[in-house]
Design a protein around this motif. Structure first.
Motif, PDB file in Angstrom:
ATOM      1  N   SER A  94      33.037  29.607  47.218  1.00 22.83           N
ATOM      2  CA  SER A  94      32.316  28.990  48.346  1.00 22.83           C
ATOM      3  C   SER A  94      32.872  27.622  48.711  1.00 22.83           C
ATOM      4  CB  SER A  94      30.814  28.892  48.043  1.00 22.83           C
ATOM      5  OG  SER A  94      30.266  30.168  47.869  1.00 22.83           O
ATOM      6  N   TYR A  98      34.649  28.566  53.665  1.00 22.09           N
ATOM      7  CA  TYR A  98      33.530  29.490  53.446  1.00 22.09           C
ATOM      8  C   TYR A  98      32.242  28.785  53.032  1.00 22.09           C
ATOM      9  CZ  TYR A  98      37.446  32.617  53.662  1.00 22.09           C
ATOM     10  OH  TYR A  98      38.584  33.272  54.075  1.00 22.09           O
ATOM     11  N   PRO A 162      27.661  29.243  51.865  1.00 23.27           N
ATOM     12  CA  PRO A 162      27.717  29.608  53.286  1.00 23.27           C
ATOM     13  C   PRO A 162      26.319  29.781  53.878  1.00 23.27           C
ATOM     14  CG  PRO A 162      29.272  30.919  52.030  1.00 23.27           C
ATOM     15  CD  PRO A 162      28.451  30.148  51.030  1.00 23.27           C
TER      16      PRO A 162
END
Length: 194
Positions: A94, A98, A162
């Motif tokens: 992440s 993203y 996200p």
């Protein structure tokens, strides 16, 4: 000819047929999620300096980790596969693009004061993180380069999964509890850590 990273800046030097990179490992193991990207870019640019004329070029990279994915990708000029692998890793963790990172960078002439302020901010942020389950608080920790221009530096990193958002105005409220002798900088998706 002996050069520094200045050689990566796109200079077209005639007659350069051999480029050597000493201790490339220093580029690979920085405390930054973009370290592999930057190392790949730098090594590829430096390698591109060799053999620009009629003579073929040769590149020698000194490394203790020849199996490292960056070294392997540079060796084979594998740009697409490197980018694909790098983006997959960032998605799994992440990291941008993203997820989102927010670095809170604190500095002060007083080492104790900046450390205590960072600890206090972390306590506040851990409370906020309880309300935002997709936010992770990393730190506080001393900056990779602890002291610059006589200022001691600490940092806290917020990692947002996200689709998660945090109101930066709420982060700016930390300024209200920040001692006047401590500087606070809020850096959203920072390009540099340290």
């Amino acid at each position: 000819m002996v050069g520094t990273q200045m050689l990566t800046k796109g200079l077209d030097l005639a007659g350069v047929s051999l480029v050597g990179v000493i201790s490339a490992d220093g580029l690979l193991h920085l405390s930054d999620y973009r370290a592999s990207e930057r190392a790949f870019q730098t090594l590829l640019q430096v390698a591109g300096r060799a053999g620009r004329g009629n003579d073929p070029g040769r590149v020698i990279i000194q490394t203790y980790t020849p199996e490292h994915p960056v070294i392997q990708a540079v060796q084979g000029y594998e740009y697409e596969s490197f980018v694909e692998r790098e983006l997959e890793q960032r998605q799994e963790l992440s990291y941008p693009p993203y997820g989102q990172l927010i670095a809170l960078k604190l500095s002060s002439l007083n080492s104790t004061e900046v450390e205590e302020t960072a600890q206090h901010f972390a306590e506040i942020l851990f409370t906020v993180a309880d309300e935002i389950p997709d936010m992770e608080v990393l730190g506080p920790a001393p900056a990779p380069v602890l002291r610059v221009a006589n200022r001691y530096r600490w940092q806290i990193l917020l990692k947002l999964l996200p689709g998660t958002s945090i109101n930066t105005a709420s982060l700016e409220q930390l300024q209200e509890v920040c001692p006047t002798s401590v500087r606070l900088m809020i850096d959203v998706d920072p390009l540099h850590f340290g």
